[in-house]
Write a protein that holds these residues in place. Structure first.
Motif, mmCIF file in Angstrom:
data_model
loop_
_atom_site.group_PDB
_atom_site.id
_atom_site.type_symbol
_atom_site.label_atom_id
_atom_site.label_comp_id
_atom_site.label_asym_id
_atom_site.label_seq_id
_atom_site.Cartn_x
_atom_site.Cartn_y
_atom_site.Cartn_z
ATOM 1 N N ILE A 10 -56.927 -43.041 -4.382
ATOM 2 C CA ILE A 10 -56.444 -41.931 -5.203
ATOM 3 C C ILE A 10 -57.605 -41.007 -5.568
ATOM 4 O O ILE A 10 -57.496 -39.783 -5.477
ATOM 5 C CB ILE A 10 -55.737 -42.454 -6.461
ATOM 6 N N GLY A 11 -58.728 -41.582 -5.978
ATOM 7 C CA GLY A 11 -59.898 -40.770 -6.302
ATOM 8 C C GLY A 11 -60.428 -40.022 -5.103
ATOM 9 O O GLY A 11 -60.829 -38.862 -5.201
ATOM 10 N N LEU A 12 -60.404 -40.658 -3.946
ATOM 11 C CA LEU A 12 -60.920 -40.036 -2.722
ATOM 12 C C LEU A 12 -60.070 -38.847 -2.301
ATOM 13 O O LEU A 12 -60.579 -37.881 -1.743
ATOM 14 C CB LEU A 12 -60.970 -41.075 -1.599
ATOM 15 N N ILE A 13 -58.784 -38.886 -2.582
ATOM 16 C CA ILE A 13 -57.905 -37.774 -2.230
ATOM 17 C C ILE A 13 -57.889 -36.718 -3.334
ATOM 18 O O ILE A 13 -57.896 -35.518 -3.061
ATOM 19 C CB ILE A 13 -56.484 -38.295 -1.949
ATOM 20 N N THR A 14 -57.882 -37.144 -4.577
ATOM 21 C CA THR A 14 -57.757 -36.213 -5.699
ATOM 22 C C THR A 14 -59.025 -35.384 -5.907
ATOM 23 O O THR A 14 -58.930 -34.182 -6.187
ATOM 24 C CB THR A 14 -57.435 -36.981 -6.993
ATOM 25 N N ASN A 15 -60.178 -35.974 -5.789
ATOM 26 C CA ASN A 15 -61.421 -35.245 -6.062
ATOM 27 C C ASN A 15 -61.644 -34.054 -5.137
ATOM 28 O O ASN A 15 -61.978 -32.972 -5.625
ATOM 29 C CB ASN A 15 -62.613 -36.195 -6.036
ATOM 30 N N PRO A 16 -61.479 -34.174 -3.829
ATOM 31 C CA PRO A 16 -61.659 -32.975 -3.002
ATOM 32 C C PRO A 16 -60.637 -31.878 -3.303
ATOM 33 O O PRO A 16 -60.950 -30.700 -3.228
ATOM 34 C CB PRO A 16 -61.488 -33.478 -1.572
ATOM 35 N N THR A 24 -65.109 -41.261 -5.030
ATOM 36 C CA THR A 24 -63.998 -42.162 -5.312
ATOM 37 C C THR A 24 -63.818 -42.378 -6.808
ATOM 38 O O THR A 24 -62.919 -43.098 -7.209
ATOM 39 C CB THR A 24 -64.211 -43.527 -4.633
ATOM 40 N N SER A 25 -64.642 -41.750 -7.629
ATOM 41 C CA SER A 25 -64.520 -41.930 -9.080
ATOM 42 C C SER A 25 -63.298 -41.178 -9.599
ATOM 43 O O SER A 25 -62.901 -40.150 -9.072
ATOM 44 C CB SER A 25 -65.772 -41.433 -9.783
ATOM 45 N N LEU A 26 -62.698 -41.727 -10.641
ATOM 46 C CA LEU A 26 -61.553 -41.087 -11.272
ATOM 47 C C LEU A 26 -62.032 -40.264 -12.455
ATOM 48 O O LEU A 26 -62.947 -40.654 -13.168
ATOM 49 C CB LEU A 26 -60.551 -42.145 -11.732
ATOM 50 N N ILE A 27 -61.416 -39.121 -12.664
ATOM 51 C CA ILE A 27 -61.795 -38.254 -13.775
ATOM 52 C C ILE A 27 -60.593 -38.073 -14.688
ATOM 53 O O ILE A 27 -59.444 -38.243 -14.272
ATOM 54 C CB ILE A 27 -62.285 -36.877 -13.290
ATOM 55 N N ALA A 28 -60.855 -37.710 -15.913
ATOM 56 C CA ALA A 28 -59.780 -37.399 -16.848
ATOM 57 C C ALA A 28 -59.137 -36.081 -16.432
ATOM 58 O O ALA A 28 -59.835 -35.160 -15.992
ATOM 59 C CB ALA A 28 -60.338 -37.286 -18.260
ATOM 60 N N PRO A 29 -57.828 -35.960 -16.546
ATOM 61 C CA PRO A 29 -57.154 -34.729 -16.125
ATOM 62 C C PRO A 29 -57.653 -33.484 -16.857
ATOM 63 O O PRO A 29 -57.635 -32.398 -16.304
ATOM 64 C CB PRO A 29 -55.681 -34.987 -16.458
ATOM 65 N N ARG A 37 -51.844 -22.488 -8.557
ATOM 66 C CA ARG A 37 -51.358 -22.599 -7.171
ATOM 67 C C ARG A 37 -51.731 -23.947 -6.572
ATOM 68 O O ARG A 37 -50.967 -24.528 -5.810
ATOM 69 C CB ARG A 37 -51.943 -21.482 -6.320
ATOM 70 N N LEU A 38 -52.899 -24.427 -6.927
ATOM 71 C CA LEU A 38 -53.349 -25.719 -6.429
ATOM 72 C C LEU A 38 -52.552 -26.853 -7.057
ATOM 73 O O LEU A 38 -52.187 -27.811 -6.374
ATOM 74 C CB LEU A 38 -54.840 -25.894 -6.726
ATOM 75 N N VAL A 39 -52.242 -26.735 -8.325
ATOM 76 C CA VAL A 39 -51.469 -27.771 -9.015
ATOM 77 C C VAL A 39 -50.071 -27.882 -8.412
ATOM 78 O O VAL A 39 -49.538 -28.974 -8.252
ATOM 79 C CB VAL A 39 -51.387 -27.464 -10.530
ATOM 80 N N LEU A 45 -47.713 -30.085 -0.492
ATOM 81 C CA LEU A 45 -48.345 -30.340 0.808
ATOM 82 C C LEU A 45 -48.340 -31.820 1.127
ATOM 83 O O LEU A 45 -48.119 -32.211 2.275
ATOM 84 C CB LEU A 45 -49.775 -29.788 0.810
ATOM 85 N N GLY A 46 -48.554 -32.657 0.132
ATOM 86 C CA GLY A 46 -48.518 -34.092 0.350
ATOM 87 C C GLY A 46 -47.149 -34.579 0.769
ATOM 88 O O GLY A 46 -47.009 -35.407 1.671
ATOM 89 N N VAL A 47 -46.115 -34.061 0.135
ATOM 90 C CA VAL A 47 -44.743 -34.441 0.511
ATOM 91 C C VAL A 47 -44.431 -33.948 1.919
ATOM 92 O O VAL A 47 -43.856 -34.670 2.732
ATOM 93 C CB VAL A 47 -43.732 -33.853 -0.505
ATOM 94 N N TRP A 48 -44.822 -32.723 2.213
ATOM 95 C CA TRP A 48 -44.558 -32.167 3.532
ATOM 96 C C TRP A 48 -45.276 -32.945 4.632
ATOM 97 O O TRP A 48 -44.720 -33.214 5.689
ATOM 98 C CB TRP A 48 -45.007 -30.698 3.556
#
Length: 51
Positions: A10-16, A24-29, A37-39, A45-48
């Protein structure tokens, strides 16, 4: 062990996407201030891409 691997994934996908860094670190929202637009676009895009 599997839960830790999933958290790192999750961290590896969310951070970029939200912080433009590879980590791979998790951050607070609240620390990330992405554009609206990114949110909205990243989950769509992930669902698609998953079918």
């Amino acid at each position: 062990m599997a839960a830790l691997a999933l958290l790192r994934l999750i961290g590896l996908i969310t951070n970029p996407v939200f912080r433009q860094c590879i980590s791979t670190s998790l951050i607070a929202p609240g620390e990330a201030r992405p554009a609206w637009r990114l949110v909205l676009g990243a989950p769509a895009l992930g669902v698609w891409s998953s079918g």
